[in-house]
Scaffold this motif. Sequence first.
Motif, PDB file in Angstrom:
ATOM      1  N   ARG A 280      31.700 -51.378  -3.907  1.00 54.96           N
ATOM      2  CA  ARG A 280      32.119 -51.103  -5.284  1.00 54.96           C
ATOM      3  C   ARG A 280      32.385 -49.611  -5.480  1.00 54.96           C
ATOM      4  O   ARG A 280      33.257 -49.237  -6.275  1.00 54.96           O
ATOM      5  N   TRP A 300      21.091 -51.664 -11.180  1.00 55.47           N
ATOM      6  CA  TRP A 300      20.679 -53.001 -10.741  1.00 55.47           C
ATOM      7  C   TRP A 300      19.160 -53.110 -10.653  1.00 55.47           C
ATOM      8  O   TRP A 300      18.585 -54.139 -10.987  1.00 55.47           O
ATOM      9  N   VAL A 311      23.542 -60.155  -9.398  1.00 56.73           N
ATOM     10  CA  VAL A 311      24.614 -59.245  -9.805  1.00 56.73           C
ATOM     11  C   VAL A 311      25.630 -59.988 -10.666  1.00 56.73           C
ATOM     12  O   VAL A 311      26.066 -59.504 -11.725  1.00 56.73           O
ATOM     13  N   LYS A 312      25.996 -61.194 -10.225  1.00 57.44           N
ATOM     14  CA  LYS A 312      26.973 -61.991 -10.985  1.00 57.44           C
ATOM     15  C   LYS A 312      26.409 -62.372 -12.354  1.00 57.44           C
ATOM     16  O   LYS A 312      27.117 -62.337 -13.360  1.00 57.44           O
ATOM     17  N   GLU A 315      26.527 -59.395 -14.682  1.00 52.08           N
ATOM     18  CA  GLU A 315      27.867 -59.088 -15.180  1.00 52.08           C
ATOM     19  C   GLU A 315      28.376 -60.144 -16.153  1.00 52.08           C
ATOM     20  O   GLU A 315      29.319 -59.889 -16.911  1.00 52.08           O
ATOM     21  N   SER A 316      27.788 -61.324 -16.096  1.00 51.38           N
ATOM     22  CA  SER A 316      28.219 -62.392 -17.002  1.00 51.38           C
ATOM     23  C   SER A 316      27.543 -62.325 -18.362  1.00 51.38           C
ATOM     24  O   SER A 316      27.883 -63.090 -19.264  1.00 51.38           O
ATOM     25  N   ARG A 317      26.595 -61.432 -18.524  1.00 50.82           N
ATOM     26  CA  ARG A 317      25.936 -61.304 -19.814  1.00 50.82           C
ATOM     27  C   ARG A 317      26.909 -60.797 -20.865  1.00 50.82           C
ATOM     28  O   ARG A 317      27.748 -59.948 -20.577  1.00 50.82           O
ATOM     29  N   THR A 320      28.218 -56.956 -21.342  1.00 51.13           N
ATOM     30  CA  THR A 320      27.984 -56.133 -20.158  1.00 51.13           C
ATOM     31  C   THR A 320      29.266 -55.504 -19.650  1.00 51.13           C
ATOM     32  O   THR A 320      29.342 -54.330 -19.358  1.00 51.13           O
ATOM     33  N   VAL A 321      30.331 -56.351 -19.560  1.00 49.68           N
ATOM     34  CA  VAL A 321      31.627 -55.868 -19.100  1.00 49.68           C
ATOM     35  C   VAL A 321      32.657 -56.231 -20.142  1.00 49.68           C
ATOM     36  O   VAL A 321      32.731 -57.388 -20.562  1.00 49.68           O
ATOM     37  N   LYS A 323      35.903 -57.488 -21.720  1.00 50.02           N
ATOM     38  CA  LYS A 323      36.893 -58.447 -21.259  1.00 50.02           C
ATOM     39  C   LYS A 323      38.277 -58.025 -21.726  1.00 50.02           C
ATOM     40  O   LYS A 323      38.474 -57.705 -22.889  1.00 50.02           O
ATOM     41  N   ASP A 342      35.121 -50.257 -21.636  1.00 50.05           N
ATOM     42  CA  ASP A 342      34.682 -50.640 -20.291  1.00 50.05           C
ATOM     43  C   ASP A 342      33.803 -49.494 -19.783  1.00 50.05           C
ATOM     44  O   ASP A 342      34.290 -48.462 -19.338  1.00 50.05           O
ATOM     45  N   ASP A 344      31.836 -49.210 -17.234  1.00 46.20           N
ATOM     46  CA  ASP A 344      31.942 -48.893 -15.801  1.00 46.20           C
ATOM     47  C   ASP A 344      33.131 -47.979 -15.547  1.00 46.20           C
ATOM     48  O   ASP A 344      33.070 -47.054 -14.734  1.00 46.20           O
TER      49      ASP A 344
END
Length: 361
Positions: A280, A300, A311-312, A315-317, A320-321, A323, A342, A344
């Motif tokens: 990453r 993490w 990790v997945k 990120e699915s929370r 968190t990311v 969309k 975003d 990140d």
Amino acid sequence: MSSINVTTTYPTGGTLLPNAFVDYYMIKANGEYVKVYIYLLRMVSNGQKFNIPCLADLLELTERDICRALKYWKKENLLDLVMDGGEIRSIKLLPVSTALTIDADDLKEPEKEEPAPAPELKKEVPVAAPSVKAIPALRTLTPSQLAQKNKDDKFSYLIYIAEMYIGRPLTANDLNTLSYFYDDLAMSPELIEHLVDYCVSNGKKNFRYMQSVAIAWYQEGIHTAEEAKLHCQNYQKEYYQIMHAFGLNNQPAPAQIEYMKRWLKTDGFDLSIVIEACNRTIRSIGQPKFQYTDSILKKWKDNHVVSLDDVKKLESRPGTVAKPGTPQINNQFHNFEERDYDFDELEKQLFEKQIHPVKED
């Protein structure tokens, strides 16, 4: 650097060591310090001059070793230094006191004392023992103790092997360190031979480096050469895979090793997690930056990630990311443009600005 003149107020009668020096000062001093003092006597007998770099080359010591030796003998009142601008201009050898003597009992092996009986303790709640193994202190053996060690066939063999590997006779400091491996760290001759072989193979002939490796093996609970070989294979394999994930083929630098050791040992991350963080990093900033990878793994760790599935899930929370393609809402209550950040990507941009600051016109 100017030459240093060595003088004395008493006749030397050639390169002659007073008995008081042999009986008292020599036994206490580091072997390299003794070499420096004896050579000073040799030069003063012929009225020679010298400088620190030349003496260091001649005695196969560092310039810092020479300066430490001179300061040591000054502290012992065997010489006086004349300084000018932070540099040594001249050295004056002082008489060795003949009043100093040493008893024959001081040359004997120290008797082992019987351990004192432990005092009775009141019953308390048991406390968990520390996980880190205590490291024995390095002892300085006397010449008679080292001579006694040489009578041990196994230790004599280790001296021979070590001298063969490093290509020179061992100094008193080297012998002390070798004895430390053998007695205090309780390393077998086979393990010590592998230790010397391993260090020399990596271009390290310094006994201080060997000592650091030996202590690391001691704390890891390594007792045999086979265990050491397996440890080194695993150690090198994991680090190589991380370096490969970064696209690096060189040997890791000490700072990089500290990062990888903390990720794998202290933080307890699985190798697959670390490699994913490396991947990453490359995808995000296009550079093998250990600091950036460390920030990913720290995030993490704070979220208790222990597997790639975690990790997945992280990120699915929600939130968190950000969309892409989030519709904008424009009504009487929203007369401004809403933005989804975003974080990140923002972190990536901030990191790049730190690496490549924008120059002002």
